[in-house]
Scaffold this motif. Structure first.
Motif, short mmCIF file in Angstrom:
data_model
loop_
_atom_site.label_atom_id
_atom_site.label_comp_id
_atom_site.label_asym_id
_atom_site.label_seq_id
_atom_site.Cartn_x
_atom_site.Cartn_y
_atom_site.Cartn_z
N UNK A 24 2.57 92.57 -8.02
CA UNK A 24 3.98 92.19 -8.00
C UNK A 24 4.46 91.77 -9.37
N UNK A 25 3.61 91.07 -10.09
CA UNK A 25 3.98 90.64 -11.44
C UNK A 25 4.20 91.83 -12.36
N UNK A 26 3.29 92.82 -12.27
CA UNK A 26 3.45 94.01 -13.09
C UNK A 26 4.71 94.80 -12.75
N UNK A 27 5.02 94.90 -11.46
CA UNK A 27 6.22 95.61 -11.05
C UNK A 27 7.48 94.90 -11.55
N UNK A 28 7.46 93.60 -11.56
CA UNK A 28 8.63 92.85 -12.01
C UNK A 28 8.83 92.98 -13.52
N UNK A 29 7.75 92.98 -14.28
CA UNK A 29 7.86 93.22 -15.72
C UNK A 29 8.37 94.63 -15.99
N UNK A 58 19.27 94.74 -11.71
CA UNK A 58 17.83 94.97 -11.87
C UNK A 58 17.14 93.77 -12.52
N UNK A 59 17.76 93.20 -13.55
CA UNK A 59 17.13 92.06 -14.21
C UNK A 59 17.13 90.84 -13.30
N UNK A 60 18.14 90.73 -12.43
CA UNK A 60 18.18 89.62 -11.48
C UNK A 60 17.04 89.73 -10.47
N UNK A 61 16.78 90.93 -9.98
CA UNK A 61 15.67 91.11 -9.05
C UNK A 61 14.34 90.88 -9.75
N UNK A 62 14.24 91.28 -11.01
CA UNK A 62 13.00 91.04 -11.76
C UNK A 62 12.73 89.54 -11.91
N UNK A 63 13.78 88.74 -12.05
CA UNK A 63 13.61 87.30 -12.20
C UNK A 63 13.48 86.60 -10.86
N UNK A 64 14.15 87.10 -9.84
CA UNK A 64 14.15 86.49 -8.51
C UNK A 64 13.87 87.58 -7.47
N UNK A 65 12.60 87.87 -7.29
CA UNK A 65 12.24 89.02 -6.46
C UNK A 65 12.57 88.83 -4.99
N UNK A 66 12.84 87.60 -4.56
CA UNK A 66 13.18 87.41 -3.15
C UNK A 66 14.53 88.02 -2.80
N UNK A 86 10.02 98.82 -3.64
CA UNK A 86 8.61 98.42 -3.51
C UNK A 86 8.50 96.90 -3.48
N UNK A 87 9.26 96.21 -4.33
CA UNK A 87 9.22 94.74 -4.33
C UNK A 87 9.75 94.18 -3.00
N UNK A 88 10.76 94.83 -2.43
CA UNK A 88 11.28 94.36 -1.15
C UNK A 88 10.22 94.50 -0.05
N UNK A 89 9.45 95.58 -0.08
CA UNK A 89 8.39 95.77 0.91
C UNK A 89 7.29 94.73 0.72
N UNK A 90 6.93 94.45 -0.53
CA UNK A 90 5.88 93.48 -0.80
C UNK A 90 6.33 92.06 -0.53
N UNK A 91 7.63 91.82 -0.53
CA UNK A 91 8.13 90.49 -0.20
C UNK A 91 8.10 90.23 1.29
N UNK A 137 5.87 83.09 -11.75
CA UNK A 137 4.89 84.12 -12.07
C UNK A 137 5.21 84.79 -13.40
N UNK A 138 6.47 84.78 -13.79
CA UNK A 138 6.85 85.40 -15.06
C UNK A 138 6.76 84.41 -16.21
N UNK A 139 6.29 83.20 -15.92
CA UNK A 139 6.18 82.21 -16.97
C UNK A 139 7.49 81.53 -17.30
#
Length: 251
Positions: free
Chosen positions: A83-88, A139-147, A196-201, A224-226
């Protein structure tokens, strides 16, 4: 409560001291209740000392259903690196999408209407650039807040679906060049990563309803993104009636 109900509660250990006192006084003067209490006491004692009957062993049938599936494990701690890799990666796609927006807004990118009048082209380019900038923000908002991934899917999917169909039609009728079509690749990549992030959430739930799924699933947020996590957001994501993970797992 009737005397019989109080006596029954006493046999179950649920009667209060005052109720027991009143029931005893009534039993001393009531022969029918005294007989009922004697029979009920004997029956209760017999049931409690009765040996348990052996039943069929359902361990092999039950345990596989209780084991988390591969998707549940990916939603938990084991899937955190993925999940971390997908968000980056989604963050990089968002930057690429924002770069496309800058090209349209400044007029340095692929022209939207190369054969249109001089007054129309800048406005259409600005509209296209604004849309691309808005998509980059999503896209950047989902990367920062994947929920929030699942919440953004309807807009992204509908936009990408309509755009893809029109691009295919324009390519077949020679209305657009390949360079213009390829400029939409970041949108398609962003949609794929968000899905993919939505499925993993995991599935979305309504506020106030208990969270379902694998008890080991963890919150997947900016920590997770530091970037540090917000305690208020963590409390909000747990919900007003949720219990600690250890309690849910033990239950």
């Amino acid at each position: 409560m009737t005397s019989v109900e109080i006596l029954s509660a006493e046999l179950d250990g649920a009667a209060t001291t005052e109720e027991r006192r009143r029931a005893r006084l009534h039993v001393d003067g009531c022969a029918s209740c005294r007989d009922w209490y004697r029979e009920a006491t004997a029956l209760t004692r017999a049931v409690r000392v009765m040996p348990a009957e052996s039943g069929p062993d359902v361990t092999e049938a039950v345990l596989p259903a209780l084991r988390p599936s591969r998707l549940d494990r990916l939603r938990g701690a084991r899937g955190r690196p993925l999940r971390l890799g997908l968000r980056w990666l989604l963050g990089l796609v968002a930057l690429l999408q924002f770069g496309m927006a800058v090209l349209y807004l400044t007029g340095a990118g692929v022209r939207v209407l190369p054969g249109a009048s001089h007054g129309t082209v800048p406005h259409v380019d600005h509209e296209t650039g604004a849309w691309n900038a808005a998509l980059a923000v999503v896209l950047i908002w989902v990367a920062l807040r994947s929920r929030h991934a699942a919440a953004q899917l309807p807009v992204l999917a509908s936009f990408t679906g309509v755009l893809g169909g029109l691009c295919l039609l324009d390519l077949l009728t020679d209305r657009v060049g390949l360079g213009r079509v390829l400029s939409h690749v970041p949108v398609l990549l962003g949609l794929t990563l968000v899905a993919v992030l939505a499925v993993l959430r995991g599935p979305e739930r309504f506020p106030g309803f208990p969270e379902t799924g694998y008890a080991g699933a963890e919150s997947d947020e900016a920590g997770e993104l530091g970037l540090g996590s917000d305690p208020a957001e963590a409390a909000e994501s747990e919900g007003p009636g949720s219990s600690p993970v250890a309690h849910r797992a033990s239950a």
